[in-house]
Design a protein around this motif. Structure first.
Motif, short mmCIF file in Angstrom:
data_model
loop_
_atom_site.label_atom_id
_atom_site.label_comp_id
_atom_site.label_asym_id
_atom_site.label_seq_id
_atom_site.Cartn_x
_atom_site.Cartn_y
_atom_site.Cartn_z
N GLY A 49 0.82 -1.20 0.00
CA GLY A 49 0.00 0.00 0.00
C GLY A 49 0.86 1.25 0.00
O GLY A 49 0.35 2.36 -0.14
N GLY A 50 2.17 1.06 0.16
CA GLY A 50 3.13 2.16 0.14
C GLY A 50 4.54 1.61 0.13
O GLY A 50 4.99 1.03 1.11
N LEU A 51 5.24 1.79 -0.98
CA LEU A 51 6.59 1.26 -1.12
C LEU A 51 7.60 2.39 -0.88
O LEU A 51 7.57 3.41 -1.58
N PRO A 52 8.50 2.24 0.10
CA PRO A 52 9.44 3.31 0.40
C PRO A 52 10.34 3.63 -0.78
O PRO A 52 10.80 2.73 -1.50
N ALA A 53 10.61 4.91 -0.97
CA ALA A 53 11.45 5.34 -2.09
C ALA A 53 12.83 4.70 -2.03
O ALA A 53 13.41 4.36 -3.07
N GLU A 54 13.35 4.54 -0.83
CA GLU A 54 14.68 3.94 -0.69
C GLU A 54 14.69 2.52 -1.25
O GLU A 54 15.66 2.09 -1.90
N ALA A 55 13.62 1.78 -1.01
CA ALA A 55 13.53 0.41 -1.54
C ALA A 55 13.39 0.43 -3.05
O ALA A 55 13.99 -0.41 -3.75
N VAL A 56 12.61 1.37 -3.58
CA VAL A 56 12.46 1.49 -5.03
C VAL A 56 13.80 1.78 -5.67
O VAL A 56 14.18 1.16 -6.68
N ARG A 57 14.55 2.71 -5.10
CA ARG A 57 15.87 3.03 -5.65
C ARG A 57 16.81 1.84 -5.54
O ARG A 57 17.65 1.61 -6.42
N GLY A 58 16.68 1.06 -4.46
CA GLY A 58 17.52 -0.12 -4.30
C GLY A 58 17.25 -1.16 -5.36
O GLY A 58 18.19 -1.76 -5.93
N VAL A 59 15.97 -1.38 -5.65
CA VAL A 59 15.62 -2.32 -6.72
C VAL A 59 16.18 -1.83 -8.04
O VAL A 59 16.84 -2.58 -8.78
N CYS A 60 15.93 -0.56 -8.35
CA CYS A 60 16.37 -0.02 -9.64
C CYS A 60 17.89 0.04 -9.76
O CYS A 60 18.44 0.00 -10.87
N GLY A 61 18.57 0.10 -8.63
CA GLY A 61 20.03 0.15 -8.64
C GLY A 61 20.69 -1.21 -8.59
O GLY A 61 21.92 -1.31 -8.60
N SER A 62 19.90 -2.28 -8.57
CA SER A 62 20.45 -3.63 -8.47
C SER A 62 20.92 -4.15 -9.82
O SER A 62 20.53 -3.65 -10.88
N ASP A 63 21.76 -5.16 -9.77
CA ASP A 63 22.29 -5.81 -10.97
C ASP A 63 21.61 -7.17 -11.08
O ASP A 63 21.98 -8.12 -10.38
N LEU A 64 20.59 -7.25 -11.93
CA LEU A 64 19.78 -8.45 -12.07
C LEU A 64 19.71 -8.82 -13.56
O LEU A 64 18.72 -8.56 -14.24
N PRO A 65 20.75 -9.42 -14.08
CA PRO A 65 20.85 -9.64 -15.53
C PRO A 65 19.81 -10.58 -16.10
O PRO A 65 19.53 -10.53 -17.31
N ALA A 66 19.20 -11.46 -15.27
CA ALA A 66 18.22 -12.41 -15.78
C ALA A 66 16.78 -11.95 -15.56
O ALA A 66 15.84 -12.64 -15.96
N VAL B 282 0.70 4.77 -1.68
CA VAL B 282 0.36 6.15 -1.34
C VAL B 282 1.29 6.67 -0.25
O VAL B 282 1.85 5.91 0.53
N HIS B 283 1.43 7.99 -0.21
CA HIS B 283 2.36 8.62 0.72
C HIS B 283 1.96 8.34 2.17
O HIS B 283 2.82 8.19 3.05
N ARG B 284 0.66 8.26 2.42
CA ARG B 284 0.17 8.03 3.77
C ARG B 284 0.74 6.75 4.38
O ARG B 284 0.94 6.64 5.59
N TYR B 285 0.99 5.78 3.54
CA TYR B 285 1.55 4.50 4.01
C TYR B 285 2.99 4.33 3.54
O TYR B 285 3.40 3.24 3.15
N HIS B 286 3.74 5.43 3.57
CA HIS B 286 5.18 5.44 3.31
C HIS B 286 5.53 5.19 1.85
O HIS B 286 6.69 4.87 1.54
N GLY B 287 4.56 5.35 0.96
CA GLY B 287 4.85 5.24 -0.46
C GLY B 287 5.33 6.57 -1.01
O GLY B 287 4.60 7.27 -1.73
N ASP B 288 6.56 6.94 -0.68
CA ASP B 288 7.07 8.28 -1.00
C ASP B 288 7.94 8.31 -2.25
O ASP B 288 8.64 9.30 -2.49
N ALA B 289 7.90 7.25 -3.06
CA ALA B 289 8.68 7.26 -4.30
C ALA B 289 8.10 8.25 -5.30
O ALA B 289 6.88 8.42 -5.38
N GLU B 290 8.98 8.89 -6.05
CA GLU B 290 8.58 9.77 -7.14
C GLU B 290 9.03 9.16 -8.46
O GLU B 290 9.84 8.22 -8.49
N ALA B 291 8.52 9.70 -9.54
CA ALA B 291 8.87 9.15 -10.85
C ALA B 291 10.38 9.15 -11.07
O ALA B 291 10.92 8.23 -11.69
N GLY B 292 11.06 10.14 -10.54
CA GLY B 292 12.51 10.22 -10.71
C GLY B 292 13.27 9.08 -10.08
O GLY B 292 14.40 8.76 -10.48
#
Length: 321
Positions: free
Chosen positions: A162-179, A189-199
């Protein structure tokens, strides 16, 4: 309760089977270890059994070397306690699970724990401990951490929240997952710590992060228009087979940006269900993509209210609490 957060029925292509609780176990006939995805839960029927105790019984009753898929259900008080203890138990048992290829953490429905109340933790030690995993998923974003990592075999990564932390989103996007072929993030949503932005998705959408990616789901977002606009200009889109921007607060602005961006006619499927798109825009999307054979889900459910002025429409994600 939304059907989007019911118990899993399949995992790793296998039907889900609930390992019997301590009261049922003596009278139960178990399937073959490699025939099902095993869901192990603690105290689901008021037995007082902790998850760790249920898992210990499971490892004694089943040939764990043949287990292919494992689902962690309810652990003790998931609204107060994270799953770090569960992860430690799984890691300590890794030598007994040589055939394990898929793990899902936190498969609970709302009566057990609301999705936004489920406490997670740093889940990457589990991936590190199981280098042969092909699929990994988790439900709940509260306290979720995912520092960037490399995993050579992982093909599917799913985070339902219901809310994915931006830090976790950046961690996923910054990972090396070739397969990695299938990525699904419920941004929430922000109310439940979903503070990721499109950037925060820049590395993912640059097209350089995951060379094998063919399905992208950026779902359940209150900023779905911003997400759609970012996806529209993404070089990644050209090599996707399916795109899922469902469950969020998508309006005509986001849908128009999507249509005006990278061509979508090569997709097998585009899922935008649960949206705030007008019927005129639905028709425009269908006219643009149906002739190319793209499978569409544009169903709005209870979300859309075309007759209301924008100032009166309350836009919400399908899954938040």
């Amino acid at each position: 309760m939304s059907s989007e957060v019911d118990h899993l029925e399949k995992w790793h292509g296998l039907p889900v089977f609930d390992f019997p609780d301590s009261e049922e176990g003596a009278d139960s006939t178990l399937p073959g270890p490699d025939e099902v995805a095993w869901r192990v839960s603690g105290d689901e029927h008021g037995t007082g059994e902790e998850w760790e105790e249920a898992f210990a019984r499971f490892t004694e009753a089943v040939d764990t070397t043949r287990v292919r898929a494992l689902i962690v259900g309810e652990w003790s008080e998931p609204y107060d306690s994270d799953c770090s203890g569960v992860i430690e138990v799984l890691i300590s048992a890794r030598e007994r699970f040589s055939g394990l290829r898929a793990v899902f953490l936190g498969d609970m429905h709302a009566e057990q724990c609301e999705i936004s109340w489920i406490n997670q933790t740093d889940v990457t030690p589990l991936l590190t401990a199981f280098p042969e995993l092909l699929e990994f998923g988790a439900r709940g974003g509260n306290g979720l951490r995912f520092p960037p990592l490399r995993h050579d075999r992982l093909r599917t990564l799913i985070f339902q929240s219901g809310g994915l932390p931006a830090e976790a989103v950046r961690g996923v996007c910054g990972s090396d997952l070739p397969a990695l072929e299938h990525l699904e993030l419920w941004l929430g949503v922000h109310r439940y710590h979903g503070d990721a932005e499109a950037g925060d998705l820049d590395r993912l959408l640059s097209g350089t992060a995951f060379p094998a990616l063919r399905h992208l789901g950026l779902r359940n977002s209150e900023i779905q228009d911003d997400i759609a606009a970012a996806v529209a200009s993404s070089p990644l889109v050209a090599r996707l087979r399916s795109l899922d921007l469902s469950l969020g607060a998508l309006t005509d602005a986001g849908a128009s940006a999507l249509l005006d961006g990278q061509p979508l006619t090569h997709l097998d499927r585009l899922d935008l269900h649960h949206n705030y798109v007008t019927q005129a825009m639905v028709q425009r999307i269908e006219n643009a993509l149906k002739p190319a054979g793209v499978e569409l889900d544009l169903s709005a459910g209870d979300a859309v209210q075309d007759e209301l002025d924008d100032s009166r429409v309350r836009r919400y994600t399908a899954v938040s609490e």
